[in-house]
Design a protein around this motif. Structure first.
Motif, PDB file in Angstrom:
ATOM      1  N   ALA A   1      -2.586   2.942 -10.603  1.00 36.74           N
ATOM      2  CA  ALA A   1      -1.951   2.880  -9.007  1.00 36.74           C
ATOM      3  C   ALA A   1      -2.066   1.141  -8.420  1.00 36.74           C
ATOM      4  CB  ALA A   1      -3.173   3.469  -7.653  1.00 36.74           C
ATOM      5  N   ASP A   2      -3.216   0.628  -9.276  1.00 45.44           N
ATOM      6  CA  ASP A   2      -3.409  -1.010  -9.153  1.00 45.44           C
ATOM      7  C   ASP A   2      -2.605  -1.738  -9.253  1.00 45.44           C
ATOM      8  OD1 ASP A   2      -6.100  -1.177  -7.303  1.00 45.44           O
ATOM      9  OD2 ASP A   2      -6.890  -2.348  -8.516  1.00 45.44           O
TER      10      ASP A   2
ATOM     11  N   ALA B   1       1.805   2.375  -3.283  1.00 49.65           N
ATOM     12  CA  ALA B   1       0.876   2.603  -4.616  1.00 49.65           C
ATOM     13  C   ALA B   1       0.139   4.174  -3.228  1.00 49.65           C
ATOM     14  CB  ALA B   1      -0.345   1.320  -4.373  1.00 49.65           C
TER      15      ALA B   1
ATOM     16  N   ARG C   1      -0.636   7.135  -6.215  1.00 54.11           N
ATOM     17  CA  ARG C   1      -2.050   7.862  -6.206  1.00 54.11           C
ATOM     18  C   ARG C   1      -2.328   9.340  -5.582  1.00 54.11           C
ATOM     19  NH1 ARG C   1      -3.591   2.828  -2.324  1.00 54.11           N
ATOM     20  NH2 ARG C   1      -4.621   1.403  -3.493  1.00 54.11           N
TER      21      ARG C   1
ATOM     22  N   ARG D   1      -0.114  -1.414  -6.987  1.00 54.76           N
ATOM     23  CA  ARG D   1      -0.358  -1.977  -5.523  1.00 54.76           C
ATOM     24  C   ARG D   1       0.365  -3.173  -5.716  1.00 54.76           C
ATOM     25  NH1 ARG D   1      -5.869  -2.923  -2.043  1.00 54.76           N
ATOM     26  NH2 ARG D   1      -4.855  -4.114  -0.221  1.00 54.76           N
TER      27      ARG D   1
ATOM     28  N   ASN E   1       0.682  -1.478  -0.008  1.00 55.45           N
ATOM     29  CA  ASN E   1       0.192  -0.054   0.196  1.00 55.45           C
ATOM     30  C   ASN E   1       0.819   1.114  -0.121  1.00 55.45           C
ATOM     31  OD1 ASN E   1      -2.846  -0.682   0.346  1.00 55.45           O
ATOM     32  ND2 ASN E   1      -2.184  -1.977   2.192  1.00 55.45           N
TER      33      ASN E   1
END
Length: 413
Positions: free
Chosen positions: A234-235, A192, A196, A238, A189
């Motif tokens: 972003a995914d 990511a 973000r 992550r 996270n």
């Protein structure tokens, strides 16, 4: 001379770029490979590891992004959205989730997706005997997918028993969610979050210029994107750091399932022609790492610089690791044992290949047989090579509890 309008042929379909909330889709490779068995070959045995079908919302998405946005939006009365053209859809916007909704509830669409997988398998493997068992991890979203699949595949004469594989923090590698039993594992996270903040910055600036009194934040923007079923790069970041090549434990956590499945396929005879298991998005992607699939650095770079292929300050448009394509809802990883005779240019024998969402995926350095499949001797050597890289689950995970195991045995139990 008339100028060509190069933009006329450009078409961006957001439904193909939804990250982990993507509906099922099959990769559209520049040079697609047929899922049919190569000429002269038939599938003698197969094993599938599938993510569950569609659910209403992931719990972390809801708790971290969607619920905070909805709470703020529904309690905000200081903006007249009718006067803000780009955002006037918010005037009568109704959330699909009530505040306090129960996350991760399977949807009817998710059950239909699992049933469709059973139909696809029936068509793809008409000569394989219907299995007597299907495995699923214990939560409703996976077990209900398993039940829907079993109902669609079984017949009156061939019922299928759903085997529940318990999730937990102390089961070692013998699980369909083994990362939970790996104390050293950490999520991705933080990386990511860095991206973000970068990609939401211009969006926040634009929205806040339209409605300054609302004070749009990163949480608001991401929550809105998730509600629309759309996410960005972003995914990919992550899950690169979470369950992909950016996490040094991904291959170790994914290897036991790959190793156990390979052993099932290589047996001379077996009670089952088909093994099917339902899990979450984590295990299939960790198995990809254990197998060397979707490796951004495969054709350049090195293992030491793997994270350079997934930068946090810009998008890598040539990345192989695309969450929407490799782990959508009901995304699946399959192995096939091929019995081949009379394949032109190849000796007769048993060969092995992998497929992801029905698309054949060559194993690195193990493509010596038809259709980029792998001979038994090469497959065995490939497994030994990957074992040298990723075995010893308990040691590498720094297991601090008793009765851990480095192997998957629930298919035998």
């Amino acid at each position: 001379m008339a100028q060509l309008d190069h933009s006329a042929s450009f078409c961006f379909n957001p439904l193909e770029h939804l990250g982990r909330v993507s509906p099922y889709l099959e990769p559209r490779d520049a040079q697609p490979s047929s899922p049919d068995a190569p000429q002269g070959c038939t599938v003698a045995r197969a094993a599938y590891l599938s993510r569950h079908g569609a659910i209403n919302v992931n719990d972390d998405d809801y708790e971290d992004w969607i619920e905070p946005f909805l709470s703020k939006f529904q309690n905000h009365t200081g903006t007249d959205w009718t006067k803000i053209s780009p955002l006037n859809f918010l005037v009568d916007y109704v959330s699909p989730f009530a505040l306090g909704a129960e996350p991760e509830t399977p949807t009817r669409i998710g059950e239909l997706e699992a049933a469709q997988l059973a139909t696809d398998i029936t068509i793809q493997y008409p000569n394989l005997i219907i299995p007597s068992r299907v495995w699923a991890s214990s939560p409703p979203r996976t077990s209900i997918s398993g039940q829907a699949f079993a109902r669609a595949l079984q017949t009156d004469n061939n019922p299928i028993n759903l085997i529940s594989v318990t999730e937990g923090n102390y089961g070692g590698a013998n699980s369909l969610v083994p990362y939970q039993a790996c104390p050293a594992y950490r999520e991705g996270n933080d990386e990511a979050k860095t991206y973000r903040e970068l990609f939401t910055k211009p969006i926040k600036a634009r929205f806040n210029s339209l409605a300054p009194e609302y004070n749009f934040t990163t949480t608001d923007v991401v929550g809105m994107l998730l509600l629309c079923g759309y996410e960005s790069y972003a995914d990919d970041i992550r899950y690169h750091y979470d369950v992909g090549y950016g996490n040094p434990l991904s291959g170790t956590i994914g290897f036991p399932w790959f190793n156990a499945t390979a052993e099932l396929l290589m047996r001379e005879s077996d009670a089952e022609d088909l093994y099917v298991s339902f899990s979450h998005r984590t295990l299939p992607t960790m198995a990809f790492v254990a197998m060397g699939l979707f490796n951004n650095s495969a054709f350049g770079g090195s293992a030491e610089t793997i994270n350079d292929t997934m930068p946090l300050d810009r998008i890598n448009p040539r990345r192989a690791w695309r969450t929407s394509e490799i782990t959508p809802c009901l995304g699946n990883l399959a192995f096939e044992k091929l019995a081949c005779k009379g394949s032109y240019g190849f000796t007769d024998g048993d060969y092995y290949r992998a497929l992801v969402n029905h698309a054949p995926q060559p194993l690195p350095g193990c493509t010596d047989k038809p259709g980029s499949s792998c001979s038994r001797s090469s497959f065995e050597a490939f497994i030994q090579e990957r074992a040298g890289m990723f075995s010893r689950f308990s040691q590498r995970c720094q297991v601090d509890y008793d009765n851990s195991t480095d192997i998957v045995s629930f298919y035998e139990d």
